[in-house]
Every structure is written in C-alpha cells, then in structure tokens.
Write an enzyme that holds these catalytic residues in place. Structure first.
Site, PDB file in Angstrom:
ATOM      1  CE1 TYR A   1      -2.979   2.727   1.382  1.00 50.78           C
ATOM      2  CE2 TYR A   1      -2.357   3.647   2.488  1.00 50.78           C
ATOM      3  CZ  TYR A   1      -3.287   3.940   2.004  1.00 50.78           C
ATOM      4  OH  TYR A   1      -3.661   5.039   1.984  1.00 50.78           O
TER       5      TYR A   1
ATOM      6  CE1 TYR B   1      -2.966  -2.971   4.310  1.00 51.38           C
ATOM      7  CE2 TYR B   1      -3.559  -4.906   6.169  1.00 51.38           C
ATOM      8  CZ  TYR B   1      -2.858  -3.699   4.525  1.00 51.38           C
ATOM      9  OH  TYR B   1      -3.222  -4.926   3.278  1.00 51.38           O
ATOM     10  CB  VAL B   2      -7.717  -1.633   8.721  1.00 51.72           C
ATOM     11  CG1 VAL B   2      -9.045  -2.892   8.536  1.00 51.72           C
ATOM     12  CG2 VAL B   2      -7.436  -1.398   9.967  1.00 51.72           C
TER      13      VAL B   2
ATOM     14  N   GLY C   1     -13.241   1.785   6.588  1.00 55.59           N
ATOM     15  CA  GLY C   1     -14.520   2.981   6.830  1.00 55.59           C
ATOM     16  C   GLY C   1     -15.832   1.996   8.017  1.00 55.59           C
TER      17      GLY C   1
ATOM     18  N   GLY D   1     -14.856   1.202  10.809  1.00 53.51           N
ATOM     19  CA  GLY D   1     -14.552   1.684  12.495  1.00 53.51           C
ATOM     20  C   GLY D   1     -13.190   0.989  12.648  1.00 53.51           C
TER      21      GLY D   1
ATOM     22  N   GLY E   1     -10.391   0.622  12.344  1.00 51.73           N
ATOM     23  CA  GLY E   1      -8.852   2.362  12.735  1.00 51.73           C
ATOM     24  C   GLY E   1      -9.534   2.558  14.040  1.00 51.73           C
TER      25      GLY E   1
ATOM     26  CE1 TYR F   1      -4.233   6.791  12.309  1.00 45.33           C
ATOM     27  CE2 TYR F   1      -2.298   8.488  10.166  1.00 45.33           C
ATOM     28  CZ  TYR F   1      -2.851   6.737  10.900  1.00 45.33           C
ATOM     29  OH  TYR F   1      -2.275   5.465  10.807  1.00 45.33           O
TER      30      TYR F   1
END
Length: 169
Positions: free
Chosen positions: A35, A95-96, A102, A104, A106, A140
């Site tokens: 990524y 990391y997700v 989107g 939740g 993170g 963030y």
C-alpha cells in the site's frame, strides 16, 4: 487488558498476537508495504519476526479480527520521554485490510492503543505517517492527533549504520 482478548461491538475482536501468528504478521507487513509502495524494502522474515517479537520481546502486536478472520493489526513498542519522565508507546504499523476500511476498525485500534497507553502509565502515543497519505492524515487529525511538523526524523541504517558504529573505535 494486557493479557485479555478484547471483544468489541460490530463483530470486531482484538487480541495480542501469539508466536503462531508470525506468518500472518509478515503477511500484514507486506500488505502495508505494498500500500505504501515500499514492498521492495521489506527484509523481515518469519524468523526475524519470531526472534524480535516473541523471543527478545522488543515489540508487541495486536491482531484485529472480524467475524473470526484476521483483518488488521497494530505493531508497537515502548519509547521514553525524558521531558515527561515517562514511557510512551510508538506505533510502527497500523493496518486495516481495504475491504474493512471505513467500518470503524481503525478508530477501534487507535482507541485500544490509547487505552493501553493510559493503563501502562505512558505519557504519549506516537506514530509516523507518509506525507502523501492524505486519507490517513485526515483520519488521524479527526482522532485528535497533532502533526509534529517542527520535528524531522533522521535515520542511519545499512552501511551508514555500520560505518558510524566503527567510526570512533
């Protein structure tokens, strides 16, 4: 919280990684590196991760699961603030997987890390973010993080590290 599995709403579960998770941790590291367009820089192996995380214990990992499948992770370690006189937690990786972004997770991971920092009497929770990663920067900031723009990170590695180590011998 340090030794317990943390189950949250919406089918998410957080748990501390075990040695059997080494291949999964490496898989996540490579996904994150891809990524970030840095996959060619990943030198970690299952053996180096096993040694560093589970034998030497220089870092810790929390695995995020959704409906009993691994979907993200956070790798972190303690640092120390001389100004505060207290330890802090530095997040090296958060990391997700794309299909769960989107939803939740993170927020859950950052909240969990903040909870852990408070529990461990840490003064700070810190991490770095690539300057081109606008979605993460925006996220963030929404979570209350402040950029430390007046600080520049310096790194010595590879041959330069060896040269420096041998310079004053």
């Amino acid at each position: 919280m340090d030794n317990l599995t943390d189950t949250r709403a919406d089918g998410f579960k957080l748990r501390f990684a075990e040695e059997a998770d080494v291949s999964l941790i490496l898989e996540f590291i490579k996904e994150l590196a891809e990524y970030e367009n840095l996959l060619d820089q990943v030198k970690a192996t299952q053996e180096t991760l096993r040694e560093s995380i589970f034998k030497r214990r220089v870092a810790e990992v929390v695995i995020a699961e959704y409906e009993n499948r691994p979907v993200g992770y956070v790798l972190f370690f303690h640092n120390f603030s001389t100004f505060e006189g207290l330890p802090g937690i530095y997040i090296e990786d958060l990391y997700v997987r794309p299909e769960l972004r989107g939803k939740g997770l993170g927020k859950l991971l950052l909240s969990f890390m903040a909870e852990l920092a408070v529990e461990r009497n840490c003064a700070r929770l810190e991490w770095a973010c690539l300057d081109w990663n606008e979605p993460s920067i925006s996220f963030y900031k929404k979570m209350g993080a402040a950029a430390m723009d007046e600080w520049t990170v310096y790194r010595v590695s590879g041959r330069a590290l060896n040269d420096l180590a041998n310079r004053y011998i």
